[in-house]
Design an enzyme around this catalytic site. Structure first.
Site, PDB file in Angstrom:
ATOM      1  N   LEU A  90       0.822  -1.208   0.000  1.00  0.00           N
ATOM      2  CA  LEU A  90       0.000   0.000   0.000  1.00  0.00           C
ATOM      3  C   LEU A  90       0.855   1.257   0.000  1.00  0.00           C
ATOM      4  O   LEU A  90       2.007   1.258   0.441  1.00  0.00           O
ATOM      5  CB  LEU A  90      -0.922   0.018   1.222  1.00  0.00           C
ATOM      6  N   ASP A  91       0.267   2.360  -0.492  1.00  0.00           N
ATOM      7  CA  ASP A  91       0.935   3.651  -0.422  1.00  0.00           C
ATOM      8  C   ASP A  91       0.357   4.464   0.728  1.00  0.00           C
ATOM      9  O   ASP A  91      -0.414   3.952   1.549  1.00  0.00           O
ATOM     10  CB  ASP A  91       0.813   4.403  -1.756  1.00  0.00           C
ATOM     11  N   GLN A  92       0.706   5.738   0.798  1.00  0.00           N
ATOM     12  CA  GLN A  92       0.267   6.574   1.905  1.00  0.00           C
ATOM     13  C   GLN A  92      -1.227   6.864   1.881  1.00  0.00           C
ATOM     14  O   GLN A  92      -1.787   7.369   2.853  1.00  0.00           O
ATOM     15  CB  GLN A  92       1.043   7.898   1.924  1.00  0.00           C
TER      16      GLN A  92
END
Length: 215
Positions: A90-92
């Site tokens: 996942l990203d931010q």
């Protein structure tokens, strides 16, 4: 939003020049989002001479073929690989980072090639490489932590040097379209120069495609 640069291993990178090779550059990557929703009237995925995949035919499977690879059936069918999103992908923003989808496609692509007798690891041990020279991704909807999805991959076409592969990612269980991708794979020799696909591997591709077209 596009995040970062795709991390591509050396055996999957085709440098365009000695300088580009040393800098890890040279692979064409197109990342873009569609101008229309897949639910919009008249929406079509990548324009292609073949019709888009029939979603009704998809059955969730785990790392095996949805068609008979040994007999060559299913040129217009797909090799399906079922996966699950892991937290570190996942990203931010809490969704799968755009670069990770290229890894999903690569995994499914290798499973497909192994199914017809072409192992990317064996090719690398021999000193050659199966390099992605061009990769195009169209993002439709994001995946999140814990989502299960299926990557559907097929060989769209081949030439003496290149293999053209299509990928479609769908979220399970409702088969919501997530990503559409096209890759051009080039055979490289020990000097990282494009060469004709060796006869023993070319024959496997040709045999598979001919039997598939006859079904």
């Amino acid at each position: 939003m596009l995040q970062g640069v795709l991390p591509v291993a050396p055996t999957h990178l085709m440098p365009s020049s000695p300088r580009a090779k040393s800098m890890g550059m040279g692979m064409k990557i197109h990342l873009h989002r569609p101008s229309a929703s897949p639910l919009s009237p008249g929406y079509q995925p990548f324009s292609d001479r073949r019709s888009p995949p029939c979603l009704r035919a998809v059955r969730p499977v785990r790392c095996h073929s949805a068609f008979d690879l040994r007999s060559g059936k299913g040129m217009n069918e797909f090799f399906n690989v079922e996966l699950k999103v892991r937290d570190y992908e996942l990203d931010q923003y809490g969704v799968v980072n755009n670069a990770v989808y290229a890894s999903y496609c690569q995994h499914a692509r290798h499973e497909l090639l192994e199914g017809i007798g072409i192992s990317a690891d064996a090719v690398a041990r021999a000193g050659d490489a199966l390099a992605v020279s061009e990769l195009s991704l169209k993002f439709l909807t994001p995946l999140r932590s814990g989502d299960k999805f299926v990557v559907r991959v097929r060989i769209a076409d081949t030439s003496a040097v290149r293999v053209y592969i299509e990928h479609f990612i769908y979220k399970l269980p409702n088969l919501e379209a997530v990503v559409e991708a096209k890759a051009t794979v080039v055979w490289l020799n020990k000097n990282y120069r494009p060469v004709r696909i060796p006869p023993e591997f070319r024959s496997k591709l040709v045999h598979f495609m001919r039997q598939a077209e006859s079904t």
